[in-house]
Design a protein around this motif. Structure first.
Motif, PDB file in Angstrom:
ATOM      1  N   LEU A  45      85.440  46.840  31.591  1.00  0.00           N
ATOM      2  CA  LEU A  45      85.325  46.466  30.186  1.00  0.00           C
ATOM      3  C   LEU A  45      84.607  45.127  30.025  1.00  0.00           C
ATOM      4  O   LEU A  45      83.801  44.952  29.096  1.00  0.00           O
ATOM      5  CB  LEU A  45      86.716  46.397  29.549  1.00  0.00           C
ATOM      6  N   ASP A  47      82.331  43.903  32.052  1.00  0.00           N
ATOM      7  CA  ASP A  47      80.903  44.172  32.282  1.00  0.00           C
ATOM      8  C   ASP A  47      80.264  44.825  31.060  1.00  0.00           C
ATOM      9  O   ASP A  47      79.133  44.499  30.680  1.00  0.00           O
ATOM     10  CB  ASP A  47      80.730  45.075  33.509  1.00  0.00           C
ATOM     11  N   GLN A  48      80.999  45.736  30.431  1.00  0.00           N
ATOM     12  CA  GLN A  48      80.466  46.400  29.246  1.00  0.00           C
ATOM     13  C   GLN A  48      80.300  45.422  28.097  1.00  0.00           C
ATOM     14  O   GLN A  48      79.295  45.467  27.370  1.00  0.00           O
ATOM     15  CB  GLN A  48      81.385  47.553  28.841  1.00  0.00           C
ATOM     16  N   GLN A  51      77.281  43.290  28.754  1.00  0.00           N
ATOM     17  CA  GLN A  51      76.064  44.044  28.498  1.00  0.00           C
ATOM     18  C   GLN A  51      75.794  44.173  26.999  1.00  0.00           C
ATOM     19  O   GLN A  51      74.657  44.057  26.540  1.00  0.00           O
ATOM     20  CB  GLN A  51      76.168  45.429  29.150  1.00  0.00           C
ATOM     21  N   MET A  52      76.866  44.396  26.227  1.00  0.00           N
ATOM     22  CA  MET A  52      76.714  44.508  24.780  1.00  0.00           C
ATOM     23  C   MET A  52      76.272  43.175  24.172  1.00  0.00           C
ATOM     24  O   MET A  52      75.444  43.140  23.261  1.00  0.00           O
ATOM     25  CB  MET A  52      78.033  44.971  24.149  1.00  0.00           C
TER      26      MET A  52
END
Length: 321
Positions: A45, A47-48, A51-52
């Protein structure tokens, strides 16, 4: 008989304790597996989210780039020369002429000004420093929208703007000096500062760029008070290339007094004569070091000669008569 019972009792408790230990071990392994899965899920989460956030930053930069290009396109497009036929709009006829409302134009009624081609990064943002002859710009600053003194009808004075210019030294007019020009937050009015690299403690301050430039000319030599101050040109905020970049910054649409200027990107790298301040530096003694020495004769002590007054001319005529 009692010994046999004691052995049986001890074996029973040992078995019970072992079963409880096995039970707790299973629970421990299960909890350990859950914690491990939670850690991996949390990392995924994170990392996500990173990235977002990166995608969001790229989208914001692309948005600013598109807005800048849109503003430039509006500046290059002349609505009067458009080939698209205009729709006829029926105006309501009013008996009172005062009721007719005319919407003011957003653009200033001036000719298009040519801007230099400057290097840009992959996101379309200018690469600093921007070198334009004797003028070098290091930062455009941020536009102040809630105070009217930080802009005029033709110019914007962003806080944090920083540039340098080569001009005559305060100590020796025959020598060159590098002056740092800054626009700072002075409260209701902006604070303009010019500092020489030879006199870092002697800052020339003014509430307008012309006032600051005039103090610089007088500090170099009192005879230079006859030069008309051009502070905006000395700072560089009126340079077409720099003004176009400032006008493309966020917040210019909120300025009350400022009128959008028309700019046109030159097809070639060479600017037309009369449109570039680099040409003005060659002829204006208030902006260029060479022009200063061409327009003012220097004595043996390298001090600028002052023009004789009328009283001195009359006294000289009396002596010659």
């Amino acid at each position: 008989m009692s010994q046999v019972y004691d052995n049986y009792y001890n074996d029973y408790h040992k078995n019970t304790e072992m079963q409880q230990n096995l039970k707790y071990k299973k629970k421990y392994r299960k909890l350990k597996r859950i914690v491990k899965d939670t850690v991996f899920e949390n990392a995924a989460l994170c990392d996500q989210v990173a990235q977002m956030q990166e995608n969001l930053m790229l989208m914001r930069e692309e948005k600013l780039f598109l807005l800048r290009k849109l503003n430039q396109q509006h500046g290059e497009t002349d609505p009067e020369c458009s080939s698209t036929p205009k729709k006829t709009v029926k105006k309501r006829i009013s008996m009172d002429a005062s009721e007719t409302k005319v919407k003011p134009k957003r653009y200033n009624k001036t000719a298009r000004r040519m801007v230099n081609l400057i290097p840009l990064d992959i996101n379309g943002r200018p690469i600093f420093p921007i070198s334009l002859g004797d003028l070098t710009v290091y930062s455009l600053g941020e536009i102040v929208t809630d105070r009217i003194a930080y802009h005029t009808e033709d110019l914007i004075f962003p806080v944090g703007y920083c540039s340098t210019r080569i001009y005559a030294s305060l100590r020796d007019v025959r020598a060159k000096s590098l002056y740092t020009c800054k626009i700072l937050d002075g409260g209701l009015k902006p604070r303009f500062e010019i500092v020489s690299d030879n006199d870092l403690d002697q800052a020339l301050v003014g509430s307008t760029p012309d006032e600051c430039h005039s103090r610089l000319l007088i500090a170099i030599n009192p005879a230079l008070r006859s030069i008309t101050p051009r502070g905006a040109d000395f700072f560089g905020v009126s340079h077409p290339t720099i003004q176009n970049l400032i006008q493309s910054s966020p917040g210019t649409r909120k300025l009350i007094t400022y009128k959008q200027q028309r700019f046109e990107v030159g097809k070639n790298h060479v600017m037309e004569r009369g449109t570039s301040p680099m040409i003005e530096e060659e002829v204006d003694p208030g902006l260029g070091f060479s022009a200063l020495h061409k327009h003012y004769a220097l004595s043996n002590s390298y001090r600028i000669k002052e023009e004789p007054s009328e009283h001195e001319l009359l006294a000289l005529q009396d002596l010659l008569s």
